[in-house]
Design a protein around this motif. Sequence first.
Motif, PDB file in Angstrom:
ATOM      1  N   ALA A 161      -2.092  -2.784   2.782  1.00  0.00           N
ATOM      2  CA  ALA A 161      -2.588  -2.321   1.275  1.00  0.00           C
ATOM      3  C   ALA A 161      -3.254  -0.846   1.364  1.00  0.00           C
ATOM      4  CB  ALA A 161      -3.415  -3.073   0.400  1.00  0.00           C
ATOM      5  N   GLN A 162      -4.052  -0.821   2.308  1.00  0.00           N
ATOM      6  CA  GLN A 162      -4.670   0.670   2.596  1.00  0.00           C
ATOM      7  C   GLN A 162      -3.903   1.794   2.889  1.00  0.00           C
ATOM      8  OE1 GLN A 162      -7.551  -0.829   5.665  1.00  0.00           O
ATOM      9  NE2 GLN A 162      -9.098  -1.153   4.095  1.00  0.00           N
ATOM     10  N   THR A 163      -2.812   1.334   3.850  1.00  0.00           N
ATOM     11  CA  THR A 163      -1.761   2.332   4.287  1.00  0.00           C
ATOM     12  C   THR A 163      -0.917   2.472   3.140  1.00  0.00           C
ATOM     13  OG1 THR A 163      -1.617   1.069   6.546  1.00  0.00           O
ATOM     14  CG2 THR A 163       0.192   2.539   5.780  1.00  0.00           C
ATOM     15  N   VAL A 164      -0.653   1.752   2.239  1.00  0.00           N
ATOM     16  CA  VAL A 164       0.304   2.199   1.140  1.00  0.00           C
ATOM     17  C   VAL A 164      -0.544   2.939   0.020  1.00  0.00           C
ATOM     18  CG1 VAL A 164       1.499   1.099  -0.916  1.00  0.00           C
ATOM     19  CG2 VAL A 164       1.818   0.197   1.108  1.00  0.00           C
ATOM     20  N   LEU A 165      -1.700   2.687  -0.322  1.00  0.00           N
ATOM     21  CA  LEU A 165      -2.657   3.532  -0.949  1.00  0.00           C
ATOM     22  C   LEU A 165      -3.021   4.803  -0.460  1.00  0.00           C
ATOM     23  CD1 LEU A 165      -5.363   0.569  -2.119  1.00  0.00           C
ATOM     24  CD2 LEU A 165      -3.420   1.816  -3.365  1.00  0.00           C
ATOM     25  N   ALA A 166      -3.030   4.868   0.718  1.00  0.00           N
ATOM     26  CA  ALA A 166      -3.275   6.168   1.340  1.00  0.00           C
ATOM     27  C   ALA A 166      -2.036   6.980   1.199  1.00  0.00           C
ATOM     28  CB  ALA A 166      -3.662   6.041   2.916  1.00  0.00           C
ATOM     29  N   ARG A 167      -0.687   6.477   1.431  1.00  0.00           N
ATOM     30  CA  ARG A 167       0.409   7.341   1.278  1.00  0.00           C
ATOM     31  C   ARG A 167       0.673   7.702  -0.285  1.00  0.00           C
ATOM     32  NH1 ARG A 167       4.610   3.698   4.971  1.00  0.00           N
ATOM     33  NH2 ARG A 167       3.771   4.344   6.692  1.00  0.00           N
ATOM     34  N   GLU A 168       0.285   6.762  -1.288  1.00  0.00           N
ATOM     35  CA  GLU A 168       0.285   7.141  -2.584  1.00  0.00           C
ATOM     36  C   GLU A 168      -0.627   8.223  -3.018  1.00  0.00           C
ATOM     37  OE1 GLU A 168      -0.079   3.509  -4.873  1.00  0.00           O
ATOM     38  OE2 GLU A 168       2.065   2.842  -4.413  1.00  0.00           O
ATOM     39  N   THR A 169      -1.658   8.386  -2.460  1.00  0.00           N
ATOM     40  CA  THR A 169      -2.862   9.198  -2.851  1.00  0.00           C
ATOM     41  C   THR A 169      -2.798  10.508  -2.060  1.00  0.00           C
ATOM     42  OG1 THR A 169      -4.370   8.329  -1.482  1.00  0.00           O
ATOM     43  CG2 THR A 169      -4.340   7.400  -3.799  1.00  0.00           C
ATOM     44  N   SER A 170      -1.824  10.709  -1.024  1.00  0.00           N
ATOM     45  CA  SER A 170      -1.906  11.908  -0.331  1.00  0.00           C
ATOM     46  C   SER A 170      -1.004  13.001  -0.976  1.00  0.00           C
ATOM     47  CB  SER A 170      -1.440  11.654   1.212  1.00  0.00           C
ATOM     48  OG  SER A 170      -0.086  11.269   1.169  1.00  0.00           O
ATOM     49  N   PRO A 171      -1.160  14.153  -0.787  1.00  0.00           N
ATOM     50  CA  PRO A 171      -0.632  15.279  -1.223  1.00  0.00           C
ATOM     51  C   PRO A 171       1.039  15.371  -0.684  1.00  0.00           C
ATOM     52  CG  PRO A 171      -2.181  16.203  -0.232  1.00  0.00           C
ATOM     53  CD  PRO A 171      -2.326  14.780   0.040  1.00  0.00           C
TER      54      PRO A 171
END
Length: 172
Positions: A161-171
Amino acid sequence: SAAVEIALELPIAFFRDPAAVATLCRQLPDHRAFTGLIIEINAAAAVRELGLMKTIAKQLRFRNIAISIKDVGEEWLPLSKLHDFPFVELKVDRRLVADCAHDRAKLTTCRHIIDFADGMGARTVAEGVENRADFIAVREIGVHLVQGGLFAAPMPAKKFAQTVLARETSPR
């Protein structure tokens, strides 16, 4: 946002309990975001108890739960004798996928499994894709999805979940 499928591996013994399906259904989230659940059953166990698995798969079909047969190797032959195939997915065993790019016999067996699944309207997943050559080989013969160390190591749900969220919020 990207679709995420939830899969849960259960032993076939779970389904020997007549109340198992009802129990499982009571545990499912009652939320519009929940798109369903895939239950993974080991291929050797599924073949040993094929009658039970067909019955369970048919019961679950209308409850937003589907059955996936995992670790499919030579078990595809008895499965291919089914005229009614209630399973949504066959996961090709990692022992067949490993080095299939350089082993014609393995690749041929993978192709038979994929052709059978396609004919039954089921999708295929190549388990244990660890290198680019095997990835290219299984994609060329028509596998639908791949999983394995080439893409990511197995991880706890929280880290996923943290990995997916990080990808969704990265430019991008």
